[in-house]
Design a protein around this motif. Sequence first.
Motif, PDB file in Angstrom:
ATOM      1  N   GLN A  57       0.822  -1.221   0.000  1.00 34.14           N
ATOM      2  CA  GLN A  57       0.000   0.000   0.000  1.00 34.14           C
ATOM      3  C   GLN A  57       0.858   1.274   0.000  1.00 34.14           C
ATOM      4  OE1 GLN A  57      -3.708   0.226   0.913  1.00 34.14           O
ATOM      5  NE2 GLN A  57      -3.669  -1.803   0.017  1.00 34.14           N
ATOM      6  N   ALA A  58       2.161   1.112   0.269  1.00 34.51           N
ATOM      7  CA  ALA A  58       3.043   2.285   0.387  1.00 34.51           C
ATOM      8  C   ALA A  58       3.619   2.720  -0.961  1.00 34.51           C
ATOM      9  CB  ALA A  58       4.181   1.985   1.358  1.00 34.51           C
ATOM     10  N   ALA A  59       3.118   2.133  -2.047  1.00 38.79           N
ATOM     11  CA  ALA A  59       3.710   2.379  -3.375  1.00 38.79           C
ATOM     12  C   ALA A  59       3.636   3.845  -3.805  1.00 38.79           C
ATOM     13  CB  ALA A  59       3.044   1.486  -4.408  1.00 38.79           C
ATOM     14  N   ALA A  60       2.758   4.631  -3.169  1.00 40.53           N
ATOM     15  CA  ALA A  60       2.639   6.039  -3.564  1.00 40.53           C
ATOM     16  C   ALA A  60       3.275   6.986  -2.545  1.00 40.53           C
ATOM     17  CB  ALA A  60       1.167   6.385  -3.753  1.00 40.53           C
ATOM     18  N   CYS A  61       3.966   6.452  -1.558  1.00 37.49           N
ATOM     19  CA  CYS A  61       4.507   7.312  -0.502  1.00 37.49           C
ATOM     20  C   CYS A  61       5.800   8.011  -0.939  1.00 37.49           C
ATOM     21  CB  CYS A  61       4.779   6.505   0.771  1.00 37.49           C
ATOM     22  SG  CYS A  61       3.251   6.016   1.595  1.00 37.49           S
ATOM     23  N   ASP A  62       5.967   9.267  -0.487  1.00 35.15           N
ATOM     24  CA  ASP A  62       7.169  10.036  -0.817  1.00 35.15           C
ATOM     25  C   ASP A  62       8.301   9.737   0.151  1.00 35.15           C
ATOM     26  OD1 ASP A  62       5.727  11.640  -2.758  1.00 35.15           O
ATOM     27  OD2 ASP A  62       4.755  12.553  -1.014  1.00 35.15           O
ATOM     28  N   MET A  63       7.939   9.074   1.256  1.00 33.12           N
ATOM     29  CA  MET A  63       8.942   8.844   2.278  1.00 33.12           C
ATOM     30  C   MET A  63       8.482   7.708   3.189  1.00 33.12           C
ATOM     31  SD  MET A  63      10.396  11.566   5.019  1.00 33.12           S
ATOM     32  CE  MET A  63      11.612  11.068   6.222  1.00 33.12           C
TER      33      MET A  63
END
Length: 283
Positions: free
Chosen positions: A79-85
């Motif tokens: 689910q973190a595929a769109a996180c910037d950090m």
Amino acid sequence: MDIRNVLVAGAGQMGSGIAQVAAQAGLEVLLYDIAEEFTQRGLSGIRKNLARSVEKGRLTQAEMDEVLGRIRTSTDLDQAAACDMAIEAVTENLQVKLDLFRRLDEILPAHAILASNTSSLPITQLAAVTGRPEQVIGMHFMNPVPVMKLVEVIRGLATADAVYEAVKTLAERMGKTTVEVRDFPGFVSNRVLMPMINEAIYCVYEGVASVEDVDQVMKLGMNHPMGPLTLADFIGLDTCLAILEVLYEGFGDPKYRPCPLLRQYVQAGWLGKKTGRGFYQYT
Ligand code: CAA
């Protein structure tokens, strides 16, 4: 570097505190842990902290709802595929962190910064298992995160200046003051704190004074908000031991040798406040 979406990996005491201050700073937060039980416990701690702030008039109910609305929880790291950090705050175990950094490197977009809240493990080593060592950095918060003002920002050997600046700015957005630290065992905070805690344990081990009196000396004599043994229970005796081992091994200096009494308490499962017993009893 525009950081809007942050993954916080690990929903324990530190991770949930980081998720809270990140959401309060206006970031969209994904709070990840391996079981829903952990993410829910983290979230309920955040809710409790925010509710206390509403009671004290520091936050309105609407603001609290907005902050909570910015926190999503998940047990699926993809689910973190769109996180910037990512800010990693899982258990202080090198192997676990190395595995997680490998996965974060695969999942997060190429521009993303990977930060670790480790209290003493080498940032350079975590960076080396990723394909982006210049984007890996230490972001060491203090416990309790919502209260304590400091963040140690640790530059690994390869950390880029722009990444350092972005993380410093982000910590300031979270209301924290930063210090710049190079990547050596225990950084500054634990290199100074843990020998004091260890020495306090030696005082008890050698029968120099009681647990209560050792704490009293540092509270009333040095104006520390908590005595070192209360603080050790609060941090977790397993964590204290793990950090001392890193100092001992990292510098090879006997002055960091963990007290045998600390080792014995950890073997007994007396880990401090979290298990109901450490140097004090919590019931
Ligand atoms: N989460 C959020 N807020 C908390 C909290 C928590 N876990 N614990 C206390 N607070 C808040 C309280 O709500 C209270 O806020 P208000 O005044 O707005 O109500 C405020 O902190 C003060 O709390 P208390 O009056 O209950 O108790 P206190 O005055 O003894 O303060 C303390 C508590 C802030 C923890 C203080 O005892 C203290 O500063 N202790 C030392 C903490 C410390 O040294 N931390 C660093 C540990 S080392 C580390 O984290 C690094 C590492 O790598 C191991």
